[in-house]
Design a protein around this motif. Structure first.
Motif: not given
Lengths: 113, 112
Positions: B33-38, B70-75, B45-47, B92-97
């Motif tokens: 996940y990508w979040y922005r914090q303001d 791939n599994t590891d990278d999320f630019p 949540l962005i994407h 952020a990452s998680s095992e499942g939703n």
């Protein structure tokens, strides 16, 4: 739009006192989570409570969930200066966010030594 | 123990420039996940990506794109940065939703 709203926005207590933070949400959930964020750092998961649970404990943390009122509370007992941080609740709301976590705006806790 | 690694830690960027925020995880989590914090708005949540090869839009996706080769990278890419994209970005990452999220330390972006 925010699913969760924490209350109060800011809380200042003396070391040794208990701190209570509340979270209200709008739609039905599968689970609710609490996170902690130290200044300038990433969020750290504290505890998860499922919609069929009413109370959960982890060390000095106690979380309650009232699905009828759509609210949760986080109690930190015997607070320490190191507990100073922002605390966020997060909910997954299948109807509004497709099971993705939605965060509230947080409670800033300051524990005075 | 690495967990989630984000880069850069901080960046000042001129409006109109292209910028990619990098995120790598070593936990073999499926979801990222990508979040922005303001200030005053919490995290939004962005994407997100449920698994390698798939991505989805969050609450505030406009102006941002992601890929999950791939599994590891999320630019996260800002194609043409605007001042309203000034924020702190968390991967952020998680095992499942909707499970426990593991966060990186954030990337502070200032667009002038």
């Amino acid at each position: 739009s925010q699913q969760g709203e924490e209350d109060p926005q800011a809380l200042s207590i003396q070391e040794g006192e208990n701190a209570t933070m509340n979270c209200s949400y709008k739609t039905s959930i599968n689970n609710l989570q609490w996170y902690r964020q130290n200044s300038g750092r990433g969020l750290v998961h504290l505890i998860l409570i499922r919609s069929n649970e009413r109370e959960k404990h982890s060390g000095r943390l106690r979380v309650t969930l009232d699905t009828s009122k759509k609210s949760s509370s986080l109690l930190i007992t015997a607070s320490r200066a190191a507990d100073t941080a922002s605390y966020f609740c997060a909910t997954d709301a299948p109807e509004s966010s497709g099971d993705k976590l939605t965060f509230g705006t947080g409670t800033r806790l300051a524990v005075r030594p | 123990i690495a967990g989630i690694t984000q880069a850069p830690t901080s960046q000042i960027l001129a409006a109109g420039r292209r910028m990619t925020l990098r995120c790598t995880q070593d936990m073999r989590h499926n979801a990222m996940y990508w979040y922005r914090q303001d200030l005053g708005l919490g995290l939004r949540l962005i994407h997100y990506s449920n698994t390698a090869g798939t991505t989805g839009k969050g609450e505030v996706p406009d102006g941002y794109s992601v890929s999950r080769a791939n599994t590891d990278d999320f630019p996260l890419t800002l194609a043409s940065a605007v001042p309203s994209q000034t924020s702190v970005y968390f991967c952020a990452s998680s095992e499942g939703n909707a499970g426990e999220l593991f966060f990186g330390e954030g990337s502070r972006l200032t667009v002038l």
